[in-house]
Enzyme design. Sequence first.
Site, mmCIF file in Angstrom:
data_model
loop_
_atom_site.group_PDB
_atom_site.id
_atom_site.type_symbol
_atom_site.label_atom_id
_atom_site.label_comp_id
_atom_site.label_asym_id
_atom_site.label_seq_id
_atom_site.Cartn_x
_atom_site.Cartn_y
_atom_site.Cartn_z
ATOM 1 N N ASP A 129 0.484 11.161 7.068
ATOM 2 C CA ASP A 129 0.991 11.358 8.429
ATOM 3 C C ASP A 129 2.326 10.642 8.615
ATOM 4 O O ASP A 129 2.980 10.789 9.653
ATOM 5 C CB ASP A 129 -0.026 10.940 9.488
ATOM 6 C CG ASP A 129 -0.475 9.486 9.372
ATOM 7 O OD1 ASP A 129 0.010 8.764 8.472
ATOM 8 O OD2 ASP A 129 -1.327 9.076 10.186
ATOM 9 N N SER A 130 2.769 9.931 7.582
ATOM 10 C CA SER A 130 4.125 9.380 7.558
ATOM 11 C C SER A 130 5.173 10.478 7.666
ATOM 12 O O SER A 130 6.341 10.195 7.948
ATOM 13 C CB SER A 130 4.349 8.589 6.269
ATOM 14 O OG SER A 130 3.982 9.365 5.130
ATOM 15 N N GLU B 112 -8.301 6.716 8.624
ATOM 16 C CA GLU B 112 -8.153 5.266 8.764
ATOM 17 C C GLU B 112 -9.369 4.666 9.461
ATOM 18 O O GLU B 112 -9.988 5.304 10.313
ATOM 19 C CB GLU B 112 -6.887 4.941 9.562
ATOM 20 C CG GLU B 112 -5.603 5.360 8.870
ATOM 21 C CD GLU B 112 -4.359 4.951 9.644
ATOM 22 O OE1 GLU B 112 -4.486 4.183 10.617
ATOM 23 O OE2 GLU B 112 -3.260 5.408 9.278
ATOM 24 N N GLU C 95 -3.844 -1.116 2.517
ATOM 25 C CA GLU C 95 -2.434 -1.268 2.872
ATOM 26 C C GLU C 95 -2.128 -2.612 3.517
ATOM 27 O O GLU C 95 -2.877 -3.105 4.372
ATOM 28 C CB GLU C 95 -2.010 -0.161 3.841
ATOM 29 C CG GLU C 95 -0.538 -0.272 4.262
ATOM 30 C CD GLU C 95 -0.047 0.905 5.076
ATOM 31 O OE1 GLU C 95 1.147 0.876 5.476
ATOM 32 O OE2 GLU C 95 -0.821 1.837 5.325
#
Length: 294
Positions: free
Chosen positions: A67-68, A138, A205
């Site tokens: 989704d970056s 996430e 992350e």
Amino acid sequence: MSTTFTLDTSTSRANPTPAPMKRLTIPAIRARKDAGATAEPLVMLTAYTVRMAQLLDPHCDMLLIGDSLGQVIYGLPSTLPVTLDMMCAHGAAVVRGSYHSVVVVDMPFGSYEGSPQQAFASASRVMAETGCAAIKLEGGQAMAETIAFLSARGIPVMAHVGLTPQAVNQLGGYGARGRSQAEYARILDDAKAVADAGAFAMVLEGVVDTLADGVTASVDVPVIGIGASAQCDGQVLVTEDMLGLFERTPRFVKRYGDMAGFVGDAAAAYAADVRARAFPTADQIYVAKRKSDA
């Protein structure tokens, strides 16, 4: 058969051609971690387009439509405005442009958090429209029920714990996580929870190195680090960061190229040629046939 793309030399455009099925599978990725260790680390990069998928696919085990893309492709301020439509369009492009890597598509913010049923509806749409092998979402312990729900219904899930960009407002920024004892313990519990729930792998992350090492040693599934530790079972980066396409490079990124400089120099040279009428030359134009040539 699988479909990839080759370049039509007459147009320099990508056209679909059949290729032998050589794509890696979810079980193959999961099996790379055996008895708590991964002999050869897994390689993962982001891809959003057919052509980038073509270039990266031979070198990667997994391609992530992150989704970056909200920031990299669309210039959005964060990942939060990204939609399912965006993810499906780019995911399908990457699947068409690859035949080797496992393709994983991010679930955008708001498309899965409401309930396991909402997550299934969104994930099944993504998989049906893109042809991807798995989705990524996430969240740690709070998402364990959803991961189990999806996995039981045939949807492979890659989890994402540690710094979770979709929760940036709650986290208060993008700083490294796990510095306090309480946060360290919570993220470790998150990792164990998603692994126990059935995630085939997880992205870890933006955490301190000791936490990354602890998570990697504590779960049986591959841990893919980004801003974590070299001891993780694999690594992922945003490709455009790694290629140096942006002026700012995050601390956890090693730049393997200077694409921004290359593109800028090429554009400047083109502009100079156009203004000097040095382009096009005889090599780039179509000469009309004379009557005597007919």
